[in-house]
Design a protein around this motif. Structure first.
Motif, PDB file in Angstrom:
ATOM      1  N   ARG A  33       0.852  -1.190   0.000  1.00 36.07           N
ATOM      2  CA  ARG A  33       0.000   0.000   0.000  1.00 36.07           C
ATOM      3  C   ARG A  33       0.885   1.237   0.000  1.00 36.07           C
ATOM      4  N   THR A  34       0.662   2.102  -0.977  1.00 31.39           N
ATOM      5  CA  THR A  34       1.409   3.361  -1.068  1.00 31.39           C
ATOM      6  C   THR A  34       0.429   4.490  -1.331  1.00 31.39           C
ATOM      7  N   ASP A  35       0.926   5.695  -1.409  1.00 32.64           N
ATOM      8  CA  ASP A  35       0.079   6.842  -1.749  1.00 32.64           C
ATOM      9  C   ASP A  35      -0.511   6.698  -3.144  1.00 32.64           C
ATOM     10  N   ASP A  36       0.144   5.889  -3.988  1.00 37.29           N
ATOM     11  CA  ASP A  36      -0.317   5.686  -5.366  1.00 37.29           C
ATOM     12  C   ASP A  36      -1.369   4.588  -5.486  1.00 37.29           C
ATOM     13  N   GLU A  38      -2.848   0.459  -4.103  1.00 36.98           N
ATOM     14  CA  GLU A  38      -2.505  -0.848  -3.548  1.00 36.98           C
ATOM     15  C   GLU A  38      -2.243  -1.828  -4.676  1.00 36.98           C
TER      16      GLU A  38
END
Length: 123
Positions: A33-36, A38
């Protein structure tokens, strides 16, 4: 780091002492999970290096205080031509790794990308 290398086509083994985390990765893949967004990355995982063939590159990403224990536990995966890369914050780990595997086989770097285990199999 392992997820990015696997997505780029490298054969990757993630090694963690956390059995629940390893079991979740084996069953469902590693959820990143990132700001961009999942994504789920299929990657091999193990709780230790026993039985692993020697690798080309071993990346050490542990707390500095755990460096010696981690590199000693990784010795089954370290062969004659294995390069060890440290991407750790803190001080003193290059000296520890160099003493175990030889300074000529060590690449020292730093990472400032934070990671957090949210749940088994989810980072």
């Amino acid at each position: 780091m392992g997820a990015a290398l696997a997505e780029a086509g490298s054969e990757v083994w993630l090694v963690s002492r956390n059995r629940a985390h390893v079991d979740a990765i084996r069953a469902r893949g590693l959820e990143v999970r990132t700001d961009d967004g999942e994504r789920t990355v299929r990657v091999d995982a193990a709780v230790d290096c026993a039985g692993l063939a020697p690798v080309d590159l071993l990346i050490v990403l542990v707390k500095s205080l755990d460096t010696r224990k981690a590199i000693e536990a990784a010795m089954p995966a370290i062969g004659e031509h294995t390069i060890v890369m440290s991407l750790q914050n803190g001080l003193g780990h290059e000296e520890v790794l160099g003493a175990v595997v030889g300074r000529e086989r060590l690449i020292a770097g730093r990472t400032y990308v934070g990671g957090q285990l949210l749940a088994p199999g989810i980072v």
